[in-house]
Design a protein around this motif. Structure first.
Motif, PDB file in Angstrom:
ATOM      1  N   UNK A  43      -1.995   9.734  -9.843  1.00 14.53           N
ATOM      2  CA  UNK A  43      -1.514   8.534  -9.141  1.00 14.53           C
ATOM      3  C   UNK A  43      -2.317   8.294  -7.860  1.00 14.53           C
ATOM      4  N   UNK A  44      -2.616   9.381  -7.177  1.00 14.07           N
ATOM      5  CA  UNK A  44      -3.381   9.231  -5.931  1.00 14.07           C
ATOM      6  C   UNK A  44      -4.822   8.795  -6.224  1.00 14.07           C
ATOM      7  N   UNK A  45      -5.366   9.258  -7.344  1.00 13.23           N
ATOM      8  CA  UNK A  45      -6.705   8.785  -7.742  1.00 13.23           C
ATOM      9  C   UNK A  45      -6.652   7.284  -8.017  1.00 13.23           C
ATOM     10  N   UNK A  46      -5.517   6.845  -8.602  1.00  9.61           N
ATOM     11  CA  UNK A  46      -5.356   5.413  -8.868  1.00  9.61           C
ATOM     12  C   UNK A  46      -5.340   4.625  -7.559  1.00  9.61           C
ATOM     13  N   UNK A  47      -4.644   5.186  -6.560  1.00  9.99           N
ATOM     14  CA  UNK A  47      -4.582   4.533  -5.247  1.00  9.99           C
ATOM     15  C   UNK A  47      -5.999   4.371  -4.684  1.00  9.99           C
ATOM     16  N   UNK A  48      -6.813   5.440  -4.844  1.00 14.03           N
ATOM     17  CA  UNK A  48      -8.198   5.378  -4.335  1.00 14.03           C
ATOM     18  C   UNK A  48      -9.006   4.357  -5.149  1.00 14.03           C
ATOM     19  N   UNK A  49      -8.794   4.342  -6.448  1.00 14.83           N
ATOM     20  CA  UNK A  49      -9.535   3.399  -7.302  1.00 14.83           C
ATOM     21  C   UNK A  49      -9.193   1.960  -6.932  1.00 14.83           C
ATOM     22  N   UNK A  50      -7.929   1.726  -6.613  1.00 14.26           N
ATOM     23  CA  UNK A  50      -7.514   0.380  -6.191  1.00 14.26           C
ATOM     24  C   UNK A  50      -8.272   0.007  -4.911  1.00 14.26           C
ATOM     25  N   UNK A  51      -8.422   1.009  -4.040  1.00 13.52           N
ATOM     26  CA  UNK A  51      -9.169   0.786  -2.806  1.00 13.52           C
ATOM     27  C   UNK A  51     -10.614   0.409  -3.092  1.00 13.52           C
ATOM     28  N   UNK A  52     -11.206   1.068  -4.102  1.00 12.55           N
ATOM     29  CA  UNK A  52     -12.605   0.768  -4.446  1.00 12.55           C
ATOM     30  C   UNK A  52     -12.766  -0.656  -4.975  1.00 12.55           C
ATOM     31  N   UNK A  53     -11.678  -1.196  -5.521  1.00  8.94           N
ATOM     32  CA  UNK A  53     -11.734  -2.587  -6.016  1.00  8.94           C
ATOM     33  C   UNK A  53     -11.499  -3.588  -4.878  1.00  8.94           C
ATOM     34  N   UNK A  54     -11.331  -3.070  -3.692  1.00  4.19           N
ATOM     35  CA  UNK A  54     -11.196  -3.948  -2.530  1.00  4.19           C
ATOM     36  C   UNK A  54      -9.772  -4.300  -2.183  1.00  4.19           C
ATOM     37  N   UNK A  55      -8.815  -3.620  -2.791  1.00  6.35           N
ATOM     38  CA  UNK A  55      -7.402  -3.910  -2.513  1.00  6.35           C
ATOM     39  C   UNK A  55      -6.782  -2.732  -1.758  1.00  6.35           C
ATOM     40  N   UNK A  56      -5.758  -3.042  -1.002  1.00  6.74           N
ATOM     41  CA  UNK A  56      -5.060  -1.984  -0.262  1.00  6.74           C
ATOM     42  C   UNK A  56      -3.781  -1.613  -1.006  1.00  6.74           C
ATOM     43  N   UNK A  57      -3.509  -0.314  -1.104  1.00  5.15           N
ATOM     44  CA  UNK A  57      -2.324   0.126  -1.847  1.00  5.15           C
ATOM     45  C   UNK A  57      -1.250   0.612  -0.881  1.00  5.15           C
ATOM     46  N   UNK A  58      -0.035   0.173  -1.102  1.00  7.90           N
ATOM     47  CA  UNK A  58       1.095   0.601  -0.286  1.00  7.90           C
ATOM     48  C   UNK A  58       2.128   1.269  -1.192  1.00  7.90           C
ATOM     49  N   UNK A  59       2.625   2.411  -0.728  1.00  6.56           N
ATOM     50  CA  UNK A  59       3.674   3.103  -1.488  1.00  6.56           C
ATOM     51  C   UNK A  59       5.012   2.867  -0.791  1.00  6.56           C
ATOM     52  N   UNK A  60       6.021   2.536  -1.578  1.00  8.66           N
ATOM     53  CA  UNK A  60       7.358   2.342  -1.001  1.00  8.66           C
ATOM     54  C   UNK A  60       8.373   3.126  -1.807  1.00  8.66           C
ATOM     55  N   UNK A  61       9.520   3.346  -1.178  1.00 11.59           N
ATOM     56  CA  UNK A  61      10.629   3.990  -1.893  1.00 11.59           C
ATOM     57  C   UNK A  61      10.368   5.431  -2.256  1.00 11.59           C
ATOM     58  N   UNK A  62       9.569   6.111  -1.444  1.00 18.48           N
ATOM     59  CA  UNK A  62       9.258   7.523  -1.767  1.00 18.48           C
ATOM     60  C   UNK A  62      10.509   8.371  -1.531  1.00 18.48           C
ATOM     61  N   UNK A  63      10.929   9.087  -2.546  1.00 17.80           N
ATOM     62  CA  UNK A  63      12.152   9.896  -2.430  1.00 17.80           C
ATOM     63  C   UNK A  63      11.835  11.223  -1.751  1.00 17.80           C
ATOM     64  N   UNK A  64      12.836  11.809  -1.118  1.00 16.20           N
ATOM     65  CA  UNK A  64      12.609  13.048  -0.374  1.00 16.20           C
ATOM     66  C   UNK A  64      11.955  14.150  -1.212  1.00 16.20           C
ATOM     67  N   UNK A  65      12.315  14.207  -2.528  1.00 19.93           N
ATOM     68  CA  UNK A  65      11.740  15.287  -3.334  1.00 19.93           C
ATOM     69  C   UNK A  65      10.318  14.961  -3.794  1.00 19.93           C
ATOM     70  N   UNK A  66       9.932  13.696  -3.679  1.00 17.51           N
ATOM     71  CA  UNK A  66       8.587  13.317  -4.111  1.00 17.51           C
ATOM     72  C   UNK A  66       7.597  13.425  -2.936  1.00 17.51           C
TER      73      UNK A  66
END
Lengths: 208, 100
Positions: free
Chosen positions: A146-169
Motif C-alpha cells: 500500500x505504501x508503494x502505491x502511495x509513492x507510485x501515486x506521487x510519481x504520477x504527480x498526485x498527492x496521497x492522503x490517508x484518512x481514518x487510520x485505526x489505532x491498530x493499523x
C-alpha cells in the motif's frame, strides 16, 4: 412354453450384458429373423441400450451446461467483487477518493493499486484520498504494498492522503516507514476533502 | 386408412404419423403394412407411444424383427387397440370386428 436357444445366441446376449455392465453401450445383440420369443428379449436389450446412450448424452450435456454456468457465475462474481473492492469516487475534479473496507491481502492490494493508478492517470488527478476507516486488518506484507502505491501515486504527480487510520493499523504504517513524510494523514475523509478543496482554492483553508 | 411403412423411421416421421392419427384421422381404423427391414429410432419409438389414444391399429408384417419391435412398443398399450398380424386378411377381419 419351451424354448430352445442356441449356444451362440446365449453367448451373444451375455457378451452384450457384460459390456453394458462395464459402461460400453455400443455393443449390441446381433438380430436375426428368428420366430421365437427370445427375439423380443434381444431387441428389448438393444432398445434399452439406446435409452441408456440417450440418457448418458443428456447427462453429459447437462453437466457441460452446469459447468459453463458455474464458470460464468464465478467470473461475474469476481468482476463484482473487484468492482466493489475498489470503488474509486471522483469527489471533485482532480480529486479521487477510495474508501477501503474489509481485509486487504496481497491480491486485493495489487488490484487496488492497478485500478487506482489507472484512474489517477485517466482523471489527471492531483489528489487521492485513501480512507482506511473500514479496514479491519491489513495482512503483514500488504502494508508495504500500500505504501508503494502511495509513492507510485506521487510519481504520477498526485498527492496521497490517508484518512481514518485505526489505532491498530497506525503502528503498521510506522513500522513500514510510512510516517517518514511521504504519507499525509488526517482523521476523517471530510478533513482531507476540506484540506484539498482549500488548497485548490475552492474552500476556505481549514485550521491545521 | 391403409398405411405403408418402410425404411428408417425418425422422430420427424413419428411426429407426422401421430399428428395425423390423433388429428384429422382420429378414431379411424388403421391397417398398417410394415415392410421387412423397417427400423424405428429410439426417439421415434418413444413418440409413437402417444398412438395409444388413436383408433384401432392392425399392423401387418412378415418380419419377425418388425413384429418384435411392434410388440415392444405396444406392450403397455390396450391389446384391443393394437395387434400384429402375418397377413392382411386376418388384419382386416380383426379391424371389422372392432367396427362391429
Amino acid at each position: 412354453m419351451s424354448l430352445t436357444i442356441s449356444q451362440a445366441r446365449l453367448h451373444g446376449l451375455l457378451d452384450v450384458l457384460v459390456n453394458a455392465g462395464s459402461g460400453d453401450y455400443d455393443v449390441r445383440v446381433r438380430l436375426e429373423e428368428n420366430e421365437d420369443a427370445l427375439l423380443d428379449v434381444e431387441l428389448g436389450i438393444n432398445y434399452l441400450l439406446d435409452d441408456l446412450i440417450d440418457r448418458r448424452d443428456q447427462n453429459e450435456a447437462q453437466e457441460e451446461e452446469l459447468l459453463t454456468r458455474t464458470r460464468l457465475l464465478a467470473r461475474q462474481q469476481d468482476e463484482l467483487v473487484q468492482a466493489l473492492s475498489t470503488p474509486v469516487i471522483v469527489a471533485w475534479p482532480g480529486v479521487l477518493a477510495l474508501p477501503l473496507v474489509g481485509r486487504i491481502d496481497d491480491a486485493r492490494a495489487a488490484t487496488i493499486t492497478s485500478v487506482l493508478l489507472g484512474r489517477v492517470a485517466a482523471e489527471r488527478a492531483t489528489h487521492v484520498i485513501l480512507d482506511l476507516t473500514g479496514v479491519a486488518a491489513i495482512a503483514g506484507p500488504t502494508m508495504p504494498a500500500l505504501l508503494r502505491m502511495v509513492r507510485a501515486i506521487g510519481l504520477l504527480g498526485a498527492q496521497c492522503l490517508l484518512t481514518g487510520i485505526r489505532p491498530d493499523v497506525a503502528p503498521q504504517i510506522v513500522a513500514c516507514g510510512g510516517a517518514d513524510g511521504h504519507v499525509r494523514a488526517l482523521a476523517q475523509l471530510s478533513d482531507a476533502l476540506a484540506l484539498v478543496l482549500a488548497e485548490k482554492g475552492a474552500l476556505a483553508q481549514p485550521h491545521k | 386408412m391403409r398405411v405403408h411403412v418402410s425404411g428408417d423411421i425418425s422422430l420427424g416421421d413419428a411426429e407426422e404419423y401421430v399428428a395425423k392419427f390423433l388429428g384429422q384421422y382420429r378414431g379411424r381404423h388403421v391397417l398398417s403394412v410394415v415392410a421387412s427391414g423397417t427400423e424405428y429410432s429410439a426417439k421415434a419409438r418413444k413418440h409413437l407411444l402417444a398412438m395409444e389414444e388413436a383408433g384401432p391399429h392392425a399392423t401387418v408384417t412378415t418380419s419377425a424383427l418388425v413384429r418384435s419391435a411392434i410388440n415392444l412398443m405396444t406392450r403397455s398399450t390396450d391389446p384391443s387397440r393394437y395387434r400384429v398380424f402375418g397377413n392382411e386378411f386376418e388384419a382386416m377381419a380383426w379391424l371389422e370386428d372392432q367396427e362391429g
